[in-house]
Design a protein around this motif. Structure first.
Motif, PDB file in Angstrom:
ATOM      1  N   LYS A 174       0.826  -1.208   0.000  1.00  0.00           N
ATOM      2  CA  LYS A 174       0.000   0.000   0.000  1.00  0.00           C
ATOM      3  C   LYS A 174       0.862   1.260   0.000  1.00  0.00           C
ATOM      4  N   MET A 175       1.959   1.216   0.734  1.00  0.00           N
ATOM      5  CA  MET A 175       2.852   2.371   0.744  1.00  0.00           C
ATOM      6  C   MET A 175       3.528   2.552  -0.620  1.00  0.00           C
ATOM      7  N   ARG A 176       3.832   1.451  -1.261  1.00  0.00           N
ATOM      8  CA  ARG A 176       4.415   1.544  -2.602  1.00  0.00           C
ATOM      9  C   ARG A 176       3.421   2.182  -3.560  1.00  0.00           C
ATOM     10  N   GLU A 177       2.151   1.817  -3.442  1.00  0.00           N
ATOM     11  CA  GLU A 177       1.125   2.411  -4.297  1.00  0.00           C
ATOM     12  C   GLU A 177       1.032   3.914  -4.046  1.00  0.00           C
ATOM     13  N   MET A 178       1.118   4.307  -2.763  1.00  0.00           N
ATOM     14  CA  MET A 178       1.089   5.734  -2.446  1.00  0.00           C
ATOM     15  C   MET A 178       2.266   6.465  -3.093  1.00  0.00           C
ATOM     16  N   HIS A 179       3.453   5.881  -3.003  1.00  0.00           N
ATOM     17  CA  HIS A 179       4.631   6.507  -3.597  1.00  0.00           C
ATOM     18  C   HIS A 179       4.522   6.569  -5.117  1.00  0.00           C
ATOM     19  N   GLU A 180       3.892   5.575  -5.709  1.00  0.00           N
ATOM     20  CA  GLU A 180       3.679   5.601  -7.158  1.00  0.00           C
ATOM     21  C   GLU A 180       2.799   6.784  -7.548  1.00  0.00           C
ATOM     22  N   HIS A 181       1.798   7.113  -6.702  1.00  0.00           N
ATOM     23  CA  HIS A 181       0.961   8.291  -6.954  1.00  0.00           C
ATOM     24  C   HIS A 181       1.818   9.554  -6.949  1.00  0.00           C
ATOM     25  N   LEU A 182       2.711   9.650  -5.959  1.00  0.00           N
ATOM     26  CA  LEU A 182       3.542  10.853  -5.849  1.00  0.00           C
ATOM     27  C   LEU A 182       4.511  10.968  -7.020  1.00  0.00           C
ATOM     28  N   VAL A 183       5.043   9.841  -7.451  1.00  0.00           N
ATOM     29  CA  VAL A 183       5.935   9.856  -8.618  1.00  0.00           C
ATOM     30  C   VAL A 183       5.164  10.270  -9.862  1.00  0.00           C
ATOM     31  N   ARG A 184       3.943   9.779  -9.983  1.00  0.00           N
ATOM     32  CA  ARG A 184       3.117  10.109 -11.148  1.00  0.00           C
ATOM     33  C   ARG A 184       2.833  11.609 -11.197  1.00  0.00           C
ATOM     34  N   ILE A 185       2.640  12.215 -10.035  1.00  0.00           N
ATOM     35  CA  ILE A 185       2.352  13.645  -9.978  1.00  0.00           C
ATOM     36  C   ILE A 185       3.436  14.468 -10.678  1.00  0.00           C
ATOM     37  N   GLN A 186       4.673  14.065 -10.470  1.00  0.00           N
ATOM     38  CA  GLN A 186       5.782  14.818 -11.054  1.00  0.00           C
ATOM     39  C   GLN A 186       5.816  14.717 -12.577  1.00  0.00           C
ATOM     40  N   LYS A 187       5.142  13.735 -13.127  1.00  0.00           N
ATOM     41  CA  LYS A 187       5.139  13.529 -14.576  1.00  0.00           C
ATOM     42  C   LYS A 187       3.935  14.172 -15.258  1.00  0.00           C
ATOM     43  N   LEU A 188       2.959  14.617 -14.475  1.00  0.00           N
ATOM     44  CA  LEU A 188       1.754  15.200 -15.047  1.00  0.00           C
ATOM     45  C   LEU A 188       1.948  16.684 -15.325  1.00  0.00           C
TER      46      LEU A 188
ATOM     47  N   GLU B 286      -5.154   9.958   0.924  1.00  0.00           N
ATOM     48  CA  GLU B 286      -6.199   9.047   1.403  1.00  0.00           C
ATOM     49  C   GLU B 286      -5.644   7.630   1.537  1.00  0.00           C
ATOM     50  N   ASN B 287      -4.861   7.212   0.555  1.00  0.00           N
ATOM     51  CA  ASN B 287      -4.228   5.901   0.612  1.00  0.00           C
ATOM     52  C   ASN B 287      -3.363   5.789   1.861  1.00  0.00           C
ATOM     53  N   TYR B 288      -2.593   6.830   2.136  1.00  0.00           N
ATOM     54  CA  TYR B 288      -1.694   6.843   3.296  1.00  0.00           C
ATOM     55  C   TYR B 288      -2.472   6.734   4.606  1.00  0.00           C
TER      56      TYR B 288
ATOM     57  N   ASN C  83      -4.167   3.470   9.487  1.00  0.00           N
ATOM     58  CA  ASN C  83      -5.207   2.928  10.368  1.00  0.00           C
ATOM     59  C   ASN C  83      -5.296   1.416  10.286  1.00  0.00           C
ATOM     60  N   SER C  84      -5.163   0.895   9.086  1.00  0.00           N
ATOM     61  CA  SER C  84      -5.222  -0.556   8.902  1.00  0.00           C
ATOM     62  C   SER C  84      -4.033  -1.232   9.584  1.00  0.00           C
ATOM     63  N   PHE C  85      -2.843  -0.638   9.471  1.00  0.00           N
ATOM     64  CA  PHE C  85      -1.645  -1.258  10.039  1.00  0.00           C
ATOM     65  C   PHE C  85      -1.644  -1.181  11.568  1.00  0.00           C
ATOM     66  N   VAL C  86      -2.203  -0.121  12.113  1.00  0.00           N
ATOM     67  CA  VAL C  86      -2.341  -0.030  13.574  1.00  0.00           C
ATOM     68  C   VAL C  86      -3.176  -1.199  14.081  1.00  0.00           C
ATOM     69  N   GLN C  87      -4.272  -1.480  13.396  1.00  0.00           N
ATOM     70  CA  GLN C  87      -5.132  -2.592  13.783  1.00  0.00           C
ATOM     71  C   GLN C  87      -4.406  -3.926  13.636  1.00  0.00           C
ATOM     72  N   ASP C  88      -3.671  -4.082  12.549  1.00  0.00           N
ATOM     73  CA  ASP C  88      -2.924  -5.327  12.317  1.00  0.00           C
ATOM     74  C   ASP C  88      -1.885  -5.564  13.406  1.00  0.00           C
ATOM     75  N   LEU C  89      -1.151  -4.524  13.767  1.00  0.00           N
ATOM     76  CA  LEU C  89      -0.109  -4.682  14.791  1.00  0.00           C
ATOM     77  C   LEU C  89      -0.705  -4.945  16.166  1.00  0.00           C
ATOM     78  N   SER C  90      -1.883  -4.391  16.422  1.00  0.00           N
ATOM     79  CA  SER C  90      -2.523  -4.638  17.720  1.00  0.00           C
ATOM     80  C   SER C  90      -2.992  -6.085  17.835  1.00  0.00           C
ATOM     81  N   ASN C  91      -3.235  -6.731  16.694  1.00  0.00           N
ATOM     82  CA  ASN C  91      -3.680  -8.132  16.700  1.00  0.00           C
ATOM     83  C   ASN C  91      -2.519  -9.124  16.609  1.00  0.00           C
ATOM     84  N   ALA C  92      -1.309  -8.620  16.412  1.00  0.00           N
ATOM     85  CA  ALA C  92      -0.149  -9.497  16.234  1.00  0.00           C
ATOM     86  C   ALA C  92       0.516  -9.801  17.571  1.00  0.00           C
ATOM     87  N   ASP C  93       1.092 -10.981  17.665  1.00  0.00           N
ATOM     88  CA  ASP C  93       1.821 -11.395  18.864  1.00  0.00           C
ATOM     89  C   ASP C  93       3.277 -10.951  18.717  1.00  0.00           C
TER      90      ASP C  93
END
Length: 560
Positions: free
Chosen positions: A135-149, A164-166, A171-181
Motif C-alpha cells: 500500500k505504501m508503494r502504491e502511495m509513492h507511485e501516486h507521488l511519482v506520477r504527480i511529477q510527470k503530469l 487518502e491511501n496513506y 489505520n489498517s496497520f495499527v489494527q494489524d499490529l494490535s492483533n499481532a503477537d
C-alpha cells in the motif's frame, strides 16, 4: 466559452465517477505540488534520527553517516556483492544496499535485529507487513506520477488519492499490529509509536479533512453542452437523461448484435487541453470545493511522517533477506541465529555453506555440500590444504560470509553457530597484476599484506587465499611462516588456504583442515573439508589421467 472539437450533444458526468474511473480532477486554481522536501543538513538529519523510532537500528549510534554508501573492500573476494545484489533485486526504489554495507559494532544492536527477524517468522505478521509495504508503494507511485503530469488540477487529484491511501494504510496497520503477537523491541516500539501517531491531532485532522474533500468532490455534478466547435460548462440542474429514453424507444428495432457507437472515456493518465479547460470551468462553478482543496494541497505537502517513512524503507531490509533465503530453506538448507561474542574467539558453525554458491546451485537443481568448523581454546588459524578444485576457496569464503552476515544481524547458514564480532575484516585473494603500479606479483602481495597488518587489531579477521604463489616453494614457505608468526602474535582470527603443508602444523594455535576426494576415484571431489592433518596429496596424476594428459596418454595421442 472555449473552442472545442467534440461532437454536438450534451454530456453528463459525476465528478466522483470521473476521479475514480479516469483519475481526473474538477478542481481549479491549484498550485504546483512542490518536491516532498529538499535535502536536510547533516546536523538536522542526526537530530531527526535521535527523535524517531527505527526498526533497523537499536540506537542512533549504530547508524553510520548515509548508512555506508560504498561496499566494503572484502565484498567482491567473498562474493558478498552477489549475495546483496540477489537480496535487493526488485527493491531498487528502497536503496537497501547501504544497509547491507554497514556492519554493526554492538552485540545488542545485532540482537535487536534478530528479534525483529524472529517476529517476522510469524506468518500473520509477515503477511500484514507485506500488505503495508504494498500500500505504501502504491502511495509513492501516486507521488511519482504527480511529477510527470502537466495540469495542476490533475496533480491535485492524484495528491488527494495519495494522502487518502496513506491515511487508510496507517489505520489498517495499527489494527494489524494490535492483533499481532509481537515480542521484539523493534516492533513493540514501532506499534506504540504508530498507535500514538494515529491518535494524534496532526493525523486525525489530516484524515478527516481528506475524507471530507473526497465526499465534497463526489457531490459535484456538471453538464457540458457541445455545439459545433464550442462547448459550455454549467451546473447540473436535474435534467432528464434522454439517453435512457432513446435506448428504450429504439430497442424494438434492434436486430442481433449491433455496433456500440457510444464514446468511451480514456483511462490514460494524460489529459488533453479540452479536458483540462472543462475542469477549470467546473472549479469556477464550485469554488466552495476547489478553494479548500487548493489550500489543503499546499498545507499538507509534508504529510508523510518521518518515522513511518523510515519504517517503510527499513523493514524492506528484513523482507528482502527473508525472501532471498526462502528458496534455500525450501531446498533443505538450514539457517540459524548465531551466538555473537566480541571477546571469545571460540567460533564454530555446523552445516554451513557458501550462500552465493548455494543460490546458484539450487537454480541449477544441483546439490549443496555443507561443512563444519570450530576453533576452541587458543586456536586461531584454520589452515586449509588439499587438491585443487576441492572446495578450499569456497570454504574460506563461507567463513567470511558467516561473520559478515552475523555482523549485520541476519540469520546465517548452518544449524548452529557461534561467531566473533569483528571490527575489521580483510581478505587477500589473487588479483590481476596492474601494469601501472610497476610492481611484480610478489612485491604486490607483500605490500597488500603489509597494509592489512598495519590496520589490523586483535578484533580483526583475515582470510587469505594462496598468498606468495609467484615465488619458489622455499621462499613461499619462509615468507608464510614469518607472516603466520605475526598473525599469531597479534592474536587474529584467520583462514589461510595454502599448498604449504608445513603451515598446517605450525603450532597449537593452528588447525589443519583438508579438502577430500572419493577414496575409490581420487579424480572426484567430495567438497567436504574435514579437520585432520595435511597429507600433502594433490592427486595431480588422477586429474592428468582424467583429461588424458598423463605421459602414456600423451605418447599414445602423438603416435596416432
Amino acid at each position: 466559452m472555449f473552442d472545442g472539437s467534440e461532437g454536438a450533444k450534451p454530456v453528463l458526468a459525476e465528478v466522483g465517477e470521473t476521479v475514480e474511473a479516469r483519475r481526473r480532477s474538477i478542481s481549479s486554481r491549484f498550485g504546483e505540488i512542490p518536491a516532498q522536501t529538499e535535502a536536510m543538513s547533516k546536523a538536522k538529519k542526526a537530530e531527526d534520527r535521535a527523535k524517531t523510532h527505527s526498526i533497523l537500528f537499536e540506537s542512533p549510534e549504530d547508524r553510520t553517516e548515509d548508512n555506508a554508501p560504498e561496499a566494503p573492500n572484502f565484498f567482491v573476494d567473498l562474493n558478498c556483492d552477489q549475495i546483496v545484489d540477489g537480496i535487493t533485486a526488485g527493491k531498487e526504489e528502497y536503496n537497501l544496499k547501504p544497509f547491507f554495507y554497514a556492519c554493526l559494532r554492538r552485540i545488542d544492536a545485532i540482537k535487536y535485529r534478530h528479534e525483529v527477524m524472529q517476529d517476522l517468522e510469524n506468518a500473520f505478521l509477515l503477511e500484514r507487513v507485506n500488505s503495508f509495504a504494498r500500500k505504501m508503494r502504491e502511495m509513492h507511485e501516486h507521488l511519482v506520477r504527480i511529477q510527470k503530469l502537466y495540469y495542476k488540477e490533475q496533480k491535485q487529484a492524484w495528491f488527494l488519492e495519495a494522502v487518502e491511501n496513506y491515511c487508510d494504510t496507517i489505520n489498517s496497520f495499527v489494527q494489524d499490529l494490535s492483533n499481532a503477537d509481537l515480542k521484539s523491541r523493534g516492533f513493540l516500539g514501532f506499534r506504540d509509536y504508530l498507535t500514538s501517531y494515529a491518535g494524534s491531532v496532526r493525523f486525525t485532522s489530516l484524515l478527516s479533512e481528506t475524507k471530507k474533500l473526497k465526499a465534497d468532490l463526489a457531490t459535484v455534478r456538471y453538464c457540458v453542452l457541445i455545439k459545433g466547435d464550442t462547448f459550455t460548462v454549467r451546473k447540473y440542474e436535474s435534467e432528464a437523461d434522454y439517453s435512457v429514453d432513446v435506448e428504450q424507444t429504439f430497442e424494438k428495432f434492434k436486430q442481433g448484435a449491433v455496433n456500440d457507437y457510444r464514446v468511451k472515456f480514456s483511462t490514460n493518465d494524460d489529459m488533453n487541453h479540452i479536458e483540462a479547460k472543462i475542469l477549470e470551468f467546473v472549479a469556477k462553478l464550485y469554488p466552495e470545493v476547489s478553494e479548500p482543496l487548493d489550500e489543503y494541497s499546499a498545507r499538507n505537502v509534508n504529510y508523510l511522517d518521518d518515522t513511518v517513512a523510515a519504517f517503510d524503507r527499513e523493514i524492506q531490509f528484513y523482507l528482502a533477506y527473508l525472501g532471498y533465503t526462502a528458496a534455500l530453506k525450501q531446498a533443505g538448507l538450514q539457517f540459524c541465529y548465531p551466538r555473537i561474542s566480541d571477546k571469545s574467539k571460540e567460533v564454530y558453525d555446523y552445516d554451513g555453506f557458501d550462500i552465493a554458491l548455494a543460490k546458484k546451485l539450487i537454480g541449477q537443481r544441483s546439490s549443496v555440500v555443507c561443512n563444519d568448523f570450530y576453533l576452541k581454546g587458543k586456536e586461531r588459524i584454520l589452515v586449509i590444504s588439499g587438491p585443487n578444485q576441492g572446495g578450499k576457496t569456497t570454504f574460506a569464503r563461507a567463513f567470511g560470509q558467516l561473520h559478515y552476515l552475523a555482523s549485520i544481524g541476519c540469520p546465517v547458514p548452518g544449524r548452529e553457530a557461534q561467531l566473533f564480532l569483528f571490527d575489521k575484516l580483510f581478505t587477500h585473494f589473487e588479483k590481476e597484476e596492474k601494469v601501472e603500479n610497476l610492481r611484480g606479483k610478489l612485491e604486490d602481495d607483500l605490500m597488500r599484506i603489509h597494509n592489512i597488518l598495519n590496520q589490523a587489531t586483535p578484533r580483526t579477521i583475515i582470510i587469505m587465499n594462496e598468498i606468495f604463489t609467484s615465488t619458489t616453494i622455499q621462499d613461499e614457505t619462509f615468507l608464510s611462516k614469518k607472516l603466520m608468526e605475526k598473525i599469531l602474535e597479534m592474536d587474529l582470527l584467520c583462514v589461510w588456504v595454502t599448498f604449504v603443508d608445513e603451515l598446517a602444523s605450525f603450532g597449537s594455535q593452528t588447525v589443519s583442515m583438508v579438502s577430500t576426494v572419493v577414496p575409490d576415484n581420487p579424480a572426484l571431489r567430495t567438497f567436504k573439508i574435514v579437520r585432520r592433518p595435511a597429507d600433502g596429496l594433490a592427486y595431480a596424476m588422477a586429474i592428468a589421467q582424467k583429461y588424458r594428459l598423463a605421459y602414456d596418454s600423451i605418447k599414445k595421442r602423438i603416435r596416432s
